[in-house]
Design an enzyme around this catalytic site. Structure first.
Site, PDB file in Angstrom:
ATOM      1  N   GLY A  12       0.795  -1.226   0.000  1.00 24.87           N
ATOM      2  CA  GLY A  12       0.000   0.000   0.000  1.00 24.87           C
ATOM      3  C   GLY A  12       0.829   1.278   0.000  1.00 24.87           C
ATOM      4  N   ASN A  13       1.926   1.282   0.795  1.00 19.97           N
ATOM      5  CA  ASN A  13       2.697   2.520   0.947  1.00 19.97           C
ATOM      6  C   ASN A  13       3.472   2.916  -0.309  1.00 19.97           C
ATOM      7  OD1 ASN A  13       4.544   0.363   1.355  1.00 19.97           O
ATOM      8  ND2 ASN A  13       5.945   1.778   2.352  1.00 19.97           N
ATOM      9  N   LYS A 130     -13.273  -9.470   5.265  1.00 21.63           N
ATOM     10  CA  LYS A 130     -12.463  -8.381   4.711  1.00 21.63           C
ATOM     11  C   LYS A 130     -13.344  -7.137   4.538  1.00 21.63           C
ATOM     12  CE  LYS A 130      -8.961  -6.635   2.379  1.00 21.63           C
ATOM     13  NZ  LYS A 130      -7.693  -6.340   3.023  1.00 21.63           N
ATOM     14  N   LYS A 220      -3.380  -9.616  -2.273  1.00 22.53           N
ATOM     15  CA  LYS A 220      -2.505  -9.317  -3.410  1.00 22.53           C
ATOM     16  C   LYS A 220      -1.176 -10.087  -3.365  1.00 22.53           C
ATOM     17  CE  LYS A 220       0.912  -6.173  -2.024  1.00 22.53           C
ATOM     18  NZ  LYS A 220       0.744  -6.333  -0.615  1.00 22.53           N
ATOM     19  N   LYS A 282       1.910 -12.398   3.549  1.00 25.08           N
ATOM     20  CA  LYS A 282       3.184 -12.213   2.829  1.00 25.08           C
ATOM     21  C   LYS A 282       4.081 -13.435   3.018  1.00 25.08           C
ATOM     22  CE  LYS A 282       2.931  -7.304   3.624  1.00 25.08           C
ATOM     23  NZ  LYS A 282       2.084  -7.029   2.448  1.00 25.08           N
TER      24      LYS A 282
HETATM   25  P1  ADP Z   1       1.143  -3.877   2.683  1.00 22.89           P
HETATM   26  O1  ADP Z   1       0.252  -2.707   2.489  1.00 22.89           O
HETATM   27  O2  ADP Z   1       2.545  -3.635   2.235  1.00 22.89           O
HETATM   28  O3  ADP Z   1       0.570  -5.147   2.170  1.00 22.89           O
HETATM   29  P2  ADP Z   1       0.559  -4.573   5.497  1.00 22.89           P
HETATM   30  O4  ADP Z   1       0.224  -3.430   6.375  1.00 22.89           O
HETATM   31  O5  ADP Z   1      -0.547  -5.448   5.049  1.00 22.89           O
HETATM   32  O6  ADP Z   1       1.378  -3.996   4.267  1.00 22.89           O
HETATM   33  O7  ADP Z   1       1.674  -5.489   6.194  1.00 22.89           O
HETATM   34  C1  ADP Z   1       2.887  -4.931   6.716  1.00 22.89           C
HETATM   35  C2  ADP Z   1       2.753  -4.764   8.224  1.00 22.89           C
HETATM   36  O8  ADP Z   1       2.749  -6.044   8.860  1.00 22.89           O
HETATM   37  C3  ADP Z   1       3.879  -4.073   8.933  1.00 22.89           C
HETATM   38  O9  ADP Z   1       3.773  -2.669   8.860  1.00 22.89           O
HETATM   39  C4  ADP Z   1       3.724  -4.578  10.379  1.00 22.89           C
HETATM   40  O10 ADP Z   1       2.993  -3.642  11.159  1.00 22.89           O
HETATM   41  C5  ADP Z   1       2.869  -5.823  10.262  1.00 22.89           C
HETATM   42  N1  ADP Z   1       3.406  -7.036  10.874  1.00 22.89           N
HETATM   43  C6  ADP Z   1       2.627  -7.973  11.481  1.00 22.89           C
HETATM   44  N2  ADP Z   1       3.371  -8.983  11.946  1.00 22.89           N
HETATM   45  C7  ADP Z   1       4.673  -8.692  11.643  1.00 22.89           C
HETATM   46  C8  ADP Z   1       5.911  -9.372  11.873  1.00 22.89           C
HETATM   47  N3  ADP Z   1       5.954 -10.546  12.501  1.00 22.89           N
HETATM   48  N4  ADP Z   1       7.049  -8.802  11.397  1.00 22.89           N
HETATM   49  C9  ADP Z   1       6.994  -7.611  10.755  1.00 22.89           C
HETATM   50  N5  ADP Z   1       5.846  -6.915  10.512  1.00 22.89           N
HETATM   51  C10 ADP Z   1       4.691  -7.447  10.945  1.00 22.89           C
HETATM   52 MG    MG Z   2      -1.386  -2.477   4.083  1.00 25.04          MG
END
Ligand code: ADP
Ligand code: MG
Length: 319
Positions: A12-13, A130, A220, A282
């Site tokens: 997203g970022n 969701k 995604k 992820k």
């Molecule tokens: P994106 O928009 O890139 O898909 P998300 O917000 O869905 O990002 O996922 C990234 C976030 O996952 C990080 O900012 C963090 O807050 C969170 N997160 C949850 N568990 C973990 C972990 N074990 N290690 C690192 N980040 C984590």
């Molecule tokens: Mg996100």
């Protein structure tokens, strides 16, 4: 040596920062920063396929659908998915084309509207969670249930908040990228392809094996792993807002994961170290890619992308 192919999944970022409103100018500024990192990899000779999230953009567009519904009919979620693929694809295509031109490289860029098939029997349809679109008050949520009997509304904020209800949809598992052959041919002919945006437009087969859109949101990163599989990628690079996946995340003994094996990562995943709507998918997507036969899957931040590919920054999962 054959050139390596990388599928990059942008978080997203890469398009909208959490503290931003999401104006066109803000989004273009982020996309330009993202595109500069991507061009570094192109200059180094990698073949790329790019995918991206669409959460904030689809959210905004759904609000616009609702707000404009008195004058023009609201379009359904699958159509909104297609619209955001066009919107984000356009921004990326323009920035990348400009930067590639500046570097005197000859790489045509194209973004595609991409359908991803799911099963109508996916268990997630029985328990959708969701959230999508606007927030509603209790009254609004109840009124909407009458007009849209197929919508499932859920209380997603505490009782003290007035507008605390939101529509929820399923997040089914991606089964098939419907434009896989087209994407492969484009990649093979030297194009940089942007595909599977927002996890792809969710579609199912009807009784005649004809495709039709369905109200759902595919993760995604999981759709990105599918894309990486079908294009035969060597590397799957997931870019987000943290440099590493961590164990004991947010706790005093938090530890960043560097290079590790499939088995080690699988164990951490089963131990529940990764957030279910965030890092979890992820890690699952990265594991899947290695299962499919991929060489390595990487989870890191945009600014570490080049170092991750050329050195070993970020979290790297090897076969
Ligand atoms: P994106 O928009 O890139 O898909 P998300 O917000 O869905 O990002 O996922 C990234 C976030 O996952 C990080 O900012 C963090 O807050 C969170 N997160 C949850 N568990 C973990 C972990 N074990 N290690 C690192 N980040 C984590
Ligand atoms: Mg996100």
């Amino acid at each position: 040596m054959a050139r390596k192919t990388i599928v990059i999944a942008l978080g997203g970022n890469a398009i909208k920062q959490a503290n931003e409103q999401g104006t066109y100018e803000e989004q273009m500024r982020n996309v330009l920063i993202t595109s500069k990192e991507i061009v570094k990899l192109l200059k180094a000779g990698y073949r790329l396929v790019i995918t991206h999230g669409n959460g904030p953009q689809a959210g905004s567009l759904l609000i616009q659908q609702e707000a404009g519904n008195k004058e023009v009919p609201a379009q359904p979620l699958d159509a909104v998915g297609g619209m955001t693929q066009g919107q984000i694809g356009y921004m990326m295509q323009q920035c990348l084309t400009n930067l590639i031109g500046d570097e005197r490289l000859q790489i045509p860029v194209v973004s595609i509207v991409n359908q991803v098939r799911v099963s109508a029997d996916d268990p997630d349809f029985n328990n959708p969670s969701k959230p999508v679109g606007p927030f509603y008050s209790k009254d609004e949520a109840e009124q909407l249930k009458v007009i849209k009997p197929d919508w499932i509304m859920k209380e997603v904020k505490p009782q003290t908040v007035e507008k605390r209800f939101r529509r929820v949809v399923a997040s089914p598992d991606p089964i098939q990228n419907m434009e896989a052959i087209a994407i492969r041919r484009m990649l093979d002919s030297g194009l940089l392809v942007i595909a599977s945006g927002g996890g792809g437009i969710p579609v199912v087969y009807d009784e005649n094996r004809h495709l039709k859109g369905i109200a759902a949101v595919i993760d995604k990163d999981l759709a990105g792993a599918k894309l990486a599989e079908v294009v035969g990628a060597d590397i799957f690079l997931i870019l987000t807002d943290v440099s590493n996946a961590c164990i004991q995340y947010g706790k005093p003994d938090e530890k960043k994961l560097g290079v590790l094996s499939y088995d080690e990562m699988k164990k951490y995943s089963q131990e529940g170290h990764f957030g279910s709507g965030s890092m979890g998918p992820k890690v699952n997507a990265a594991l899947r890619f290695v299962e499919y036969g991929g060489e390595r899957a990487i989870i890191t931040s945009l600014d570490q992308a080049f170092e991750a590919i050329t050195k070993s920054a970020g979290t790297q999962i090897l076969k």
